[in-house]
Write a protein that holds these residues in place. Structure first.
Motif, PDB file in Angstrom:
ATOM      1  N   ARG A 176     -20.587  26.690  40.961  1.00  0.00           N
ATOM      2  CA  ARG A 176     -20.844  26.556  42.403  1.00  0.00           C
ATOM      3  C   ARG A 176     -19.896  25.557  43.059  1.00  0.00           C
ATOM      4  O   ARG A 176     -19.433  25.761  44.186  1.00  0.00           O
ATOM      5  CB  ARG A 176     -22.304  26.110  42.618  1.00  0.00           C
ATOM      6  N   GLU A 177     -19.557  24.480  42.328  1.00  0.00           N
ATOM      7  CA  GLU A 177     -18.711  23.440  42.911  1.00  0.00           C
ATOM      8  C   GLU A 177     -17.252  23.895  43.082  1.00  0.00           C
ATOM      9  O   GLU A 177     -16.558  23.430  43.990  1.00  0.00           O
ATOM     10  CB  GLU A 177     -18.731  22.181  42.030  1.00  0.00           C
ATOM     11  N   ARG A 178     -16.790  24.799  42.217  1.00  0.00           N
ATOM     12  CA  ARG A 178     -15.395  25.261  42.259  1.00  0.00           C
ATOM     13  C   ARG A 178     -15.345  26.739  41.875  1.00  0.00           C
ATOM     14  O   ARG A 178     -14.935  27.109  40.767  1.00  0.00           O
ATOM     15  CB  ARG A 178     -14.511  24.445  41.303  1.00  0.00           C
ATOM     16  N   PRO A 179     -15.791  27.635  42.757  1.00  0.00           N
ATOM     17  CA  PRO A 179     -15.805  29.070  42.424  1.00  0.00           C
ATOM     18  C   PRO A 179     -14.416  29.549  42.001  1.00  0.00           C
ATOM     19  O   PRO A 179     -13.392  29.120  42.543  1.00  0.00           O
ATOM     20  CB  PRO A 179     -16.234  29.726  43.736  1.00  0.00           C
ATOM     21  N   GLY A 180     -14.402  30.446  41.012  1.00  0.00           N
ATOM     22  CA  GLY A 180     -13.144  30.985  40.519  1.00  0.00           C
ATOM     23  C   GLY A 180     -12.388  30.068  39.578  1.00  0.00           C
ATOM     24  O   GLY A 180     -11.241  30.349  39.216  1.00  0.00           O
ATOM     25  N   GLU A 251      -1.534  21.668  35.112  1.00  0.00           N
ATOM     26  CA  GLU A 251      -1.363  22.587  36.231  1.00  0.00           C
ATOM     27  C   GLU A 251      -2.529  22.596  37.214  1.00  0.00           C
ATOM     28  O   GLU A 251      -2.341  22.919  38.389  1.00  0.00           O
ATOM     29  CB  GLU A 251      -1.145  24.010  35.708  1.00  0.00           C
ATOM     30  N   LEU A 252      -3.708  22.265  36.752  1.00  0.00           N
ATOM     31  CA  LEU A 252      -4.879  22.346  37.633  1.00  0.00           C
ATOM     32  C   LEU A 252      -5.003  21.090  38.483  1.00  0.00           C
ATOM     33  O   LEU A 252      -4.678  19.986  38.040  1.00  0.00           O
ATOM     34  CB  LEU A 252      -6.148  22.530  36.800  1.00  0.00           C
ATOM     35  N   PRO A 253      -5.526  21.232  39.706  1.00  0.00           N
ATOM     36  CA  PRO A 253      -5.785  20.047  40.523  1.00  0.00           C
ATOM     37  C   PRO A 253      -6.905  19.210  39.926  1.00  0.00           C
ATOM     38  O   PRO A 253      -7.718  19.692  39.128  1.00  0.00           O
ATOM     39  CB  PRO A 253      -6.187  20.645  41.871  1.00  0.00           C
ATOM     40  N   ALA A 254      -6.962  17.969  40.325  1.00  0.00           N
ATOM     41  CA  ALA A 254      -7.955  17.038  39.768  1.00  0.00           C
ATOM     42  C   ALA A 254      -9.374  17.533  39.987  1.00  0.00           C
ATOM     43  O   ALA A 254     -10.250  17.330  39.136  1.00  0.00           O
ATOM     44  CB  ALA A 254      -7.770  15.662  40.399  1.00  0.00           C
ATOM     45  N   GLU A 255      -9.615  18.183  41.131  1.00  0.00           N
ATOM     46  CA  GLU A 255     -10.976  18.675  41.419  1.00  0.00           C
ATOM     47  C   GLU A 255     -11.405  19.738  40.410  1.00  0.00           C
ATOM     48  O   GLU A 255     -12.555  19.760  39.967  1.00  0.00           O
ATOM     49  CB  GLU A 255     -11.035  19.242  42.839  1.00  0.00           C
ATOM     50  N   ASP A 256     -10.473  20.622  40.042  1.00  0.00           N
ATOM     51  CA  ASP A 256     -10.783  21.636  39.033  1.00  0.00           C
ATOM     52  C   ASP A 256     -11.023  21.001  37.669  1.00  0.00           C
ATOM     53  O   ASP A 256     -11.965  21.358  36.950  1.00  0.00           O
ATOM     54  CB  ASP A 256      -9.643  22.644  38.924  1.00  0.00           C
ATOM     55  N   LEU A 257     -10.181  20.052  37.295  1.00  0.00           N
ATOM     56  CA  LEU A 257     -10.327  19.423  35.982  1.00  0.00           C
ATOM     57  C   LEU A 257     -11.648  18.674  35.868  1.00  0.00           C
ATOM     58  O   LEU A 257     -12.288  18.677  34.809  1.00  0.00           O
ATOM     59  CB  LEU A 257      -9.159  18.471  35.714  1.00  0.00           C
ATOM     60  N   ALA A 258     -12.074  18.039  36.956  1.00  0.00           N
ATOM     61  CA  ALA A 258     -13.336  17.303  36.916  1.00  0.00           C
ATOM     62  C   ALA A 258     -14.503  18.240  36.651  1.00  0.00           C
ATOM     63  O   ALA A 258     -15.404  17.940  35.845  1.00  0.00           O
ATOM     64  CB  ALA A 258     -13.531  16.547  38.230  1.00  0.00           C
ATOM     65  N   VAL A 259     -14.507  19.399  37.316  1.00  0.00           N
ATOM     66  CA  VAL A 259     -15.589  20.365  37.109  1.00  0.00           C
ATOM     67  C   VAL A 259     -15.473  21.002  35.725  1.00  0.00           C
ATOM     68  O   VAL A 259     -16.492  21.230  35.050  1.00  0.00           O
ATOM     69  CB  VAL A 259     -15.566  21.431  38.220  1.00  0.00           C
ATOM     70  N   PHE A 260     -14.248  21.273  35.293  1.00  0.00           N
ATOM     71  CA  PHE A 260     -14.028  21.820  33.953  1.00  0.00           C
ATOM     72  C   PHE A 260     -14.590  20.864  32.902  1.00  0.00           C
ATOM     73  O   PHE A 260     -15.321  21.263  31.979  1.00  0.00           O
ATOM     74  CB  PHE A 260     -12.531  22.028  33.751  1.00  0.00           C
ATOM     75  N   ASP A 261     -14.278  19.576  33.035  1.00  0.00           N
ATOM     76  CA  ASP A 261     -14.765  18.599  32.073  1.00  0.00           C
ATOM     77  C   ASP A 261     -16.285  18.472  32.099  1.00  0.00           C
ATOM     78  O   ASP A 261     -16.911  18.220  31.066  1.00  0.00           O
ATOM     79  CB  ASP A 261     -14.113  17.241  32.337  1.00  0.00           C
ATOM     80  N   GLY A 267     -23.499  16.606  26.900  1.00  0.00           N
ATOM     81  CA  GLY A 267     -24.593  15.692  27.208  1.00  0.00           C
ATOM     82  C   GLY A 267     -24.854  15.553  28.692  1.00  0.00           C
ATOM     83  O   GLY A 267     -25.768  14.827  29.096  1.00  0.00           O
ATOM     84  N   GLY A 268     -24.074  16.243  29.519  1.00  0.00           N
ATOM     85  CA  GLY A 268     -24.202  16.109  30.968  1.00  0.00           C
ATOM     86  C   GLY A 268     -25.059  17.200  31.590  1.00  0.00           C
ATOM     87  O   GLY A 268     -25.441  18.172  30.927  1.00  0.00           O
ATOM     88  N   PRO A 269     -25.342  17.070  32.882  1.00  0.00           N
ATOM     89  CA  PRO A 269     -26.241  18.018  33.556  1.00  0.00           C
ATOM     90  C   PRO A 269     -25.606  19.379  33.848  1.00  0.00           C
ATOM     91  O   PRO A 269     -26.321  20.321  34.191  1.00  0.00           O
ATOM     92  CB  PRO A 269     -26.579  17.296  34.866  1.00  0.00           C
ATOM     93  N   HIS A 270     -24.279  19.492  33.697  1.00  0.00           N
ATOM     94  CA  HIS A 270     -23.604  20.749  34.026  1.00  0.00           C
ATOM     95  C   HIS A 270     -22.999  21.416  32.792  1.00  0.00           C
ATOM     96  O   HIS A 270     -22.124  22.272  32.923  1.00  0.00           O
ATOM     97  CB  HIS A 270     -22.507  20.492  35.064  1.00  0.00           C
ATOM     98  N   SER A 271     -23.483  21.060  31.610  1.00  0.00           N
ATOM     99  CA  SER A 271     -22.943  21.604  30.367  1.00  0.00           C
ATOM    100  C   SER A 271     -22.978  23.123  30.353  1.00  0.00           C
ATOM    101  O   SER A 271     -23.970  23.744  30.748  1.00  0.00           O
ATOM    102  CB  SER A 271     -23.736  21.072  29.173  1.00  0.00           C
ATOM    103  N   ILE A 272     -21.917  23.710  29.868  1.00  0.00           N
ATOM    104  CA  ILE A 272     -21.872  25.168  29.767  1.00  0.00           C
ATOM    105  C   ILE A 272     -22.931  25.698  28.808  1.00  0.00           C
ATOM    106  O   ILE A 272     -23.381  26.847  28.932  1.00  0.00           O
ATOM    107  CB  ILE A 272     -20.460  25.631  29.346  1.00  0.00           C
ATOM    108  N   LEU A 273     -23.369  24.862  27.874  1.00  0.00           N
ATOM    109  CA  LEU A 273     -24.409  25.289  26.936  1.00  0.00           C
ATOM    110  C   LEU A 273     -25.742  25.550  27.626  1.00  0.00           C
ATOM    111  O   LEU A 273     -26.589  26.277  27.096  1.00  0.00           O
ATOM    112  CB  LEU A 273     -24.601  24.232  25.844  1.00  0.00           C
ATOM    113  N   ASP A 274     -25.934  24.970  28.799  1.00  0.00           N
ATOM    114  CA  ASP A 274     -27.213  25.104  29.499  1.00  0.00           C
ATOM    115  C   ASP A 274     -27.207  26.224  30.542  1.00  0.00           C
ATOM    116  O   ASP A 274     -28.210  26.441  31.215  1.00  0.00           O
ATOM    117  CB  ASP A 274     -27.572  23.782  30.186  1.00  0.00           C
TER     118      ASP A 274
END
Length: 293
Positions: A176-180, A251-261, A267-274
């Motif tokens: 949701r934070e960075r669609p696509g 190559e990715l902007p900082a905003e994309d990398l932050a959401v990717f990370d 252990g975070g609230p946005h883990s892909i495992l969840d």
């Protein structure tokens, strides 16, 4: 069934080769390969199950075997066969041997460590050669195809399986934070790999014909498996995207990398495992070609 240790042959790897397939990064790559095998087991079985044989092969060579996805699928498909599994990675081959012992098929597996961009070891005269996601890593694919042609028994079959690209896991409008985000990561990763692995995505049909084969079939298998298909889908997504990150961080902007990370932070609230919206979406192309004579 005998539980003897699989036989091992070592052919000295060529140290100067730098293409991506040789540069294994240990447990991380092995984990992805094992998860790929677990999640896509049915599709792999459908490929091996469709291989055209009037008489089942007795000797099979698996080129670029990794941790044994193809090797074990072929052992199931052809219960009277033995497989020679070839790879550059000693770690992958050790993992394969451990699996063979655990599954009671050690007496049907021979492992060979070799760099196929150099001198080829003696691999016998198989009736089937299998190469899954390995041919595009060859420095000189035309040479490798001719080697396979000469290796095969007369009338033998060569099966080439190649990925259309890195699997997708997230919906197109996620996160949701960075669609696509995932598509942008793929675009960056593909630019990186196009330089290192120029034969990825090649049409192997004309090259097989040029090497003396008769191409009997070419087909594409579409894969779309949601999370309900396997408990391993989440871990497959996590480990796959972790391996992608170093290739996209410049190559990715900082905003994309932050959401990717945030997706990779288990252990975070946005883990892909969840996430409950994950799916494995990919394609695999298969060529089956026959040696004449």
């Amino acid at each position: 069934m005998s539980h003897a240790a699989p036989r091992t042959t070592h052919a000295a790897p060529t140290p100067h080769v730098t293409h991506a397939h040789v540069q294994h990064d240990g447990d991380a790559e092995a984990e992805v390969l094992d998860l790929d095998a677990a999640v896509l087991a049915e599709h792999i079985a459908s490929i091996t199950g469709s291989l055209p044989f009037a008489r089942a092969p007795r000797h099979i060579v698996d080129l670029g075997c990794g941790t044994g996805t193809g090797t074990f699928a072929l052992l199931v498909r052809f219960p009277g066969a033995e497989v020679t599994a070839v790879d550059t990675s000693a770690d992958h081959l050790a993992r394969l041997r451990a699996k063979a012992e655990a599954n009671g098929v050690a007496d049907r597996v021979r492992t060979v460590r070799a760099d196929l961009d150099g001198e080829w070891p003696d691999l016998g005269t198989p009736q089937l050669v299998w190469a899954s996601a390995s041919m595009h890593h060859m420095a000189d694919p035309d040479r490798a195809l001719r080697k396979v042609h000469d290796l095969l028994a007369p009338g033998g079959l060569f099966a080439v399986v190649e990925l259309s690209g890195f699997p997708r896991f997230l919906p197109e409008d996620a996160p949701r934070e960075r669609p696509g985000l995932e598509e942008r990561c793929h675009a960056a990763s593909e630019r990186h790999h196009d330089e290192l692995v120029p034969h990825r995505g090649a049409d192997w049909g004309p090259m097989l014909t040029g090497a003396g084969f008769t191409v009997e079939e070419e087909r594409t298998i579409t894969v779309h498996l949601d999370r309900s298909h396997s408990d391993a889908v989440g871990r497959y997504a996590l480990h796959s995207l972790r391996r992608m990150r170093p290739t996209v961080e410049q190559e990715l902007p900082a905003e994309d990398l932050a959401v990717f990370d945030a997706l990779l932070d288990t252990g975070g609230p946005h883990s892909i495992l969840d996430r409950d919206d994950l799916a494995v979406r990919t394609e695999r192309s298969v060529w089956t070609a026959r040696r004449g004579d």
